[in-house]
Every structure is written in structure tokens, then in C-alpha cells.
Design an enzyme around this catalytic site. Sequence first.
Site, PDB file in Angstrom:
ATOM      1  N   ASN A 247      20.005 -67.174  -2.273  1.00  0.00           N
ATOM      2  CA  ASN A 247      19.276 -66.463  -3.328  1.00  0.00           C
ATOM      3  C   ASN A 247      17.926 -66.056  -2.730  1.00  0.00           C
ATOM      4  O   ASN A 247      17.037 -66.881  -2.594  1.00  0.00           O
ATOM      5  CB  ASN A 247      19.096 -67.414  -4.523  1.00  0.00           C
ATOM      6  CG  ASN A 247      18.225 -66.821  -5.617  1.00  0.00           C
ATOM      7  OD1 ASN A 247      17.901 -65.638  -5.585  1.00  0.00           O
ATOM      8  ND2 ASN A 247      17.849 -67.655  -6.578  1.00  0.00           N
ATOM      9  N   TRP A 248      17.819 -64.788  -2.375  1.00  0.00           N
ATOM     10  CA  TRP A 248      16.607 -64.328  -1.684  1.00  0.00           C
ATOM     11  C   TRP A 248      15.423 -64.174  -2.633  1.00  0.00           C
ATOM     12  O   TRP A 248      14.302 -63.975  -2.199  1.00  0.00           O
ATOM     13  CB  TRP A 248      16.867 -63.002  -0.962  1.00  0.00           C
ATOM     14  CG  TRP A 248      17.880 -63.094   0.136  1.00  0.00           C
ATOM     15  CD1 TRP A 248      18.584 -64.208   0.521  1.00  0.00           C
ATOM     16  CD2 TRP A 248      18.309 -62.040   1.010  1.00  0.00           C
ATOM     17  NE1 TRP A 248      19.411 -63.899   1.576  1.00  0.00           N
ATOM     18  CE2 TRP A 248      19.264 -62.583   1.894  1.00  0.00           C
ATOM     19  CE3 TRP A 248      17.983 -60.678   1.127  1.00  0.00           C
ATOM     20  CZ2 TRP A 248      19.892 -61.813   2.875  1.00  0.00           C
ATOM     21  CZ3 TRP A 248      18.596 -59.914   2.097  1.00  0.00           C
ATOM     22  CH2 TRP A 248      19.543 -60.482   2.964  1.00  0.00           C
ATOM     23  N   LYS A 249      15.684 -64.203  -3.930  1.00  0.00           N
ATOM     24  CA  LYS A 249      14.642 -64.018  -4.955  1.00  0.00           C
ATOM     25  C   LYS A 249      13.863 -62.724  -4.670  1.00  0.00           C
ATOM     26  O   LYS A 249      14.446 -61.771  -4.157  1.00  0.00           O
ATOM     27  CB  LYS A 249      13.739 -65.261  -5.018  1.00  0.00           C
ATOM     28  CG  LYS A 249      14.564 -66.544  -5.173  1.00  0.00           C
ATOM     29  CD  LYS A 249      13.756 -67.758  -5.522  1.00  0.00           C
ATOM     30  CE  LYS A 249      14.696 -68.957  -5.642  1.00  0.00           C
ATOM     31  NZ  LYS A 249      14.016 -70.174  -6.071  1.00  0.00           N
TER      32      LYS A 249
ATOM     33  N   GLU B 240      14.498 -69.718 -13.111  1.00  0.00           N
ATOM     34  CA  GLU B 240      13.312 -68.844 -13.134  1.00  0.00           C
ATOM     35  C   GLU B 240      13.473 -67.759 -14.179  1.00  0.00           C
ATOM     36  O   GLU B 240      12.488 -67.324 -14.786  1.00  0.00           O
ATOM     37  CB  GLU B 240      13.075 -68.254 -11.731  1.00  0.00           C
ATOM     38  CG  GLU B 240      12.529 -69.325 -10.792  1.00  0.00           C
ATOM     39  CD  GLU B 240      12.882 -69.153  -9.326  1.00  0.00           C
ATOM     40  OE1 GLU B 240      13.283 -68.050  -8.916  1.00  0.00           O
ATOM     41  OE2 GLU B 240      12.761 -70.152  -8.578  1.00  0.00           O
TER      42      GLU B 240
ATOM     43  N   SER C  61      15.677 -76.966  -2.918  1.00  0.00           N
ATOM     44  CA  SER C  61      15.169 -77.448  -1.626  1.00  0.00           C
ATOM     45  C   SER C  61      16.267 -77.960  -0.697  1.00  0.00           C
ATOM     46  O   SER C  61      16.063 -78.909   0.048  1.00  0.00           O
ATOM     47  CB  SER C  61      14.084 -78.514  -1.836  1.00  0.00           C
ATOM     48  OG  SER C  61      12.994 -77.958  -2.557  1.00  0.00           O
TER      49      SER C  61
ATOM     50  N   HIS D 227      19.611 -68.288 -13.836  1.00  0.00           N
ATOM     51  CA  HIS D 227      18.739 -69.036 -12.930  1.00  0.00           C
ATOM     52  C   HIS D 227      17.545 -69.567 -13.729  1.00  0.00           C
ATOM     53  O   HIS D 227      17.042 -68.892 -14.621  1.00  0.00           O
ATOM     54  CB  HIS D 227      18.263 -68.137 -11.779  1.00  0.00           C
ATOM     55  CG  HIS D 227      17.579 -68.923 -10.706  1.00  0.00           C
ATOM     56  ND1 HIS D 227      16.269 -69.314 -10.820  1.00  0.00           N
ATOM     57  CD2 HIS D 227      18.032 -69.431  -9.540  1.00  0.00           C
ATOM     58  CE1 HIS D 227      15.954 -70.034  -9.752  1.00  0.00           C
ATOM     59  NE2 HIS D 227      17.000 -70.114  -8.959  1.00  0.00           N
TER      60      HIS D 227
ATOM     61  N   GLY E  66      17.566 -71.165  -1.697  1.00  0.00           N
ATOM     62  CA  GLY E  66      16.449 -70.234  -1.862  1.00  0.00           C
ATOM     63  C   GLY E  66      15.705 -70.066  -0.548  1.00  0.00           C
ATOM     64  O   GLY E  66      16.107 -69.313   0.329  1.00  0.00           O
ATOM     65  N   GLY E  67      14.619 -70.815  -0.398  1.00  0.00           N
ATOM     66  CA  GLY E  67      13.743 -70.693   0.769  1.00  0.00           C
ATOM     67  C   GLY E  67      14.475 -70.680   2.107  1.00  0.00           C
ATOM     68  O   GLY E  67      14.201 -69.832   2.970  1.00  0.00           O
TER      69      GLY E  67
ATOM     70  N   GLY F 167      12.110 -75.066  -4.852  1.00  0.00           N
ATOM     71  CA  GLY F 167      10.926 -74.580  -4.151  1.00  0.00           C
ATOM     72  C   GLY F 167       9.815 -75.616  -4.039  1.00  0.00           C
ATOM     73  O   GLY F 167       8.689 -75.291  -3.669  1.00  0.00           O
TER      74      GLY F 167
ATOM     75  N   GLU G 274      21.015 -76.815 -10.515  1.00  0.00           N
ATOM     76  CA  GLU G 274      19.719 -76.747  -9.852  1.00  0.00           C
ATOM     77  C   GLU G 274      18.665 -77.458 -10.691  1.00  0.00           C
ATOM     78  O   GLU G 274      18.174 -76.891 -11.674  1.00  0.00           O
ATOM     79  CB  GLU G 274      19.303 -75.283  -9.669  1.00  0.00           C
ATOM     80  CG  GLU G 274      20.273 -74.480  -8.838  1.00  0.00           C
ATOM     81  CD  GLU G 274      19.616 -73.254  -8.236  1.00  0.00           C
ATOM     82  OE1 GLU G 274      19.651 -73.113  -7.019  1.00  0.00           O
ATOM     83  OE2 GLU G 274      19.032 -72.463  -8.994  1.00  0.00           O
TER      84      GLU G 274
HETATM   85  P1  PGA Z   1      14.986 -73.373  -3.129  1.00  0.00           P
HETATM   86  O1  PGA Z   1      15.579 -72.467  -4.310  1.00  0.00           O
HETATM   87  O2  PGA Z   1      16.127 -73.623  -2.177  1.00  0.00           O
HETATM   88  O3  PGA Z   1      13.889 -72.555  -2.514  1.00  0.00           O
HETATM   89  O4  PGA Z   1      14.508 -74.627  -3.752  1.00  0.00           O
HETATM   90  C1  PGA Z   1      16.876 -72.648  -4.790  1.00  0.00           C
HETATM   91  C2  PGA Z   1      17.132 -71.691  -5.923  1.00  0.00           C
HETATM   92  O5  PGA Z   1      16.257 -71.520  -6.784  1.00  0.00           O
HETATM   93  O6  PGA Z   1      18.218 -71.077  -6.014  1.00  0.00           O
END
Ligand code: PGA
Length: 250
Positions: free
Chosen positions: A9-11, A98, A213, A96, A234-235, A174, A168
Site C-alpha cells: 500500500n503505497w499510500k 486512514e 509496521s 483502510h 505500507g512503509g 506507521g 491492521e
Molecule cells: P505500515 O502501513 O506498514 O507503514 O505500518 C501498513 C498499512 O497501513 O497498510
Amino acid sequence: MRKKIVAGNWKMNTLPAEGVALAKGVAAGKGEVCDCVNFIVCPPFTHLHSVVETLKGTNIAVGAQDCATEVKGAYTGEVSAQMIAALGCKYVILGHSERRQYYGETSETLNKKMARAYENGLTPIYCVGENLEEREAGRHFEVCKQQIEEVVFNLSEEQFENLVIAYEPVWAIGTGKTATAEQAEEIHAYIREVLRSKFGAKAEECSILYGGSCKPSNAAEIFSKANVDGGLIGGAALKAEDFLAIGKAF
Ligand code: PGA
């Protein structure tokens, strides 16, 4: 056997050229990862097209990070599931945390988005998970159950066969804090039990991904658990090398 999936997930990261370079990097190293791992990348809308083109002929799938609740028409700024599917995307991340937290997405919104996704042949990656306060109050089981009951339970059996779930915990996204492999397994097993209560044996076929994470150093331990079928990253998905290393963790 359930599908093993590593989804990135590149956001709201990468410019178009950077996204293409990242996709090329993932494609270049994919040969070193077991064929049994299904890779998915989810770039921002602006470079879905160029990433789909870049990954043509590879077995890396592309997904969007969201889609509109409506089919088409006067909805300024929205991107429809039909548009996403027309580009050659196969997946869409829905719900998600967010989006739930910053854009007020509710089960009502998500039921519409799920319907649009299925109408267009997209497989939703439906996200659930509790925040820190809910975890500390011991409400994480209840929160995940509700997020599943209010949305996933509305699916037909056929739709459910084309669903990926991502657990998640919001407190791990993050933040560098990861759920322990035991915490992940505990809730993944619970989620599967909830799914079984509605869809019976079909629940055994549903891939449940861990997200929050997840990185090369902790992926192997988390993925070794019986009910963890991969990760939503994500990251660590923003570096081809790390993303590939997570694929190798199986
Ligand atoms: P993260 O994000 O790996 O940066 O914690 C995961 C996500 O929100 O899909």
C-alpha cells in the site's frame, strides 16, 4: 490451500516516475521469490495506468487504494471502480483505517464501495482493526467482529470467495510498533472463526493479511503463524528490496 499474498500500500507516496521505477524494481527481483507468493502493488490513482503498463507480462497484480461509492456521474474528484478496472487493476483496498479515521468512512459507505468493486470484477482487500484505546480496553475482538459483520456478512458466498481481509491494528500502522506474532495469530484465528460462523468451510479459503509496521526483520515470524496468510505493507513497500525481502519471508 489459501493464497499467500504480499500487498504494497503505497499510500500518498511516490511521484509517477518514482512509482514506475519502484514497480520495475519489484518486477526485476520477483524471480528470487517463491512463485507461491502473490504480489500486489497499490499505487496512487495518478500512476495506476503507468504501473499497470510497467507490470504487464509479470505476475504482479495492481490494485487501487480506494474507489467511489457511486457508479458514475457528478461526483467531483471521485474515481469509480469501473475506471480502476478498465485500467487493468485487479484489486482495491477498502476500509483502510486512514480512510475510516480521516475521511469518515463507515460501514454504510463501505457496503457501497464493496458493491461497486464486485460489479466491476475487482477483488476487495477489506481492512479491519482496532485503535490503541480499543486494544487497551480489550475491545479488539469486538471491534473487528463488528467491522466484519456490518460489511462482509452482506456478501454473497460467491463474492466472499473473492475477498481478501487485512487485519491492521491502528496502533501499529506507521508507528514502528508491530503486533507480536502471537497477537496477530490470536486475532486472525478469531476473525476466521467469525467468518466461519457465516460462510462455513469457505472461511478456510479466505486469505487474511497482517498489516502494521511489517518489515523484512519481523515478517518471517508473523507469516509463520497458521492463520496469517501474508501482509499489507505500507512503509516497507516503498523500497523494492524490502518489499521483496518480505515476500521471501514465507
Ligand atoms: P505500515 O502501513 O506498514 O507503514 O505500518 C501498513 C498499512 O497501513 O497498510
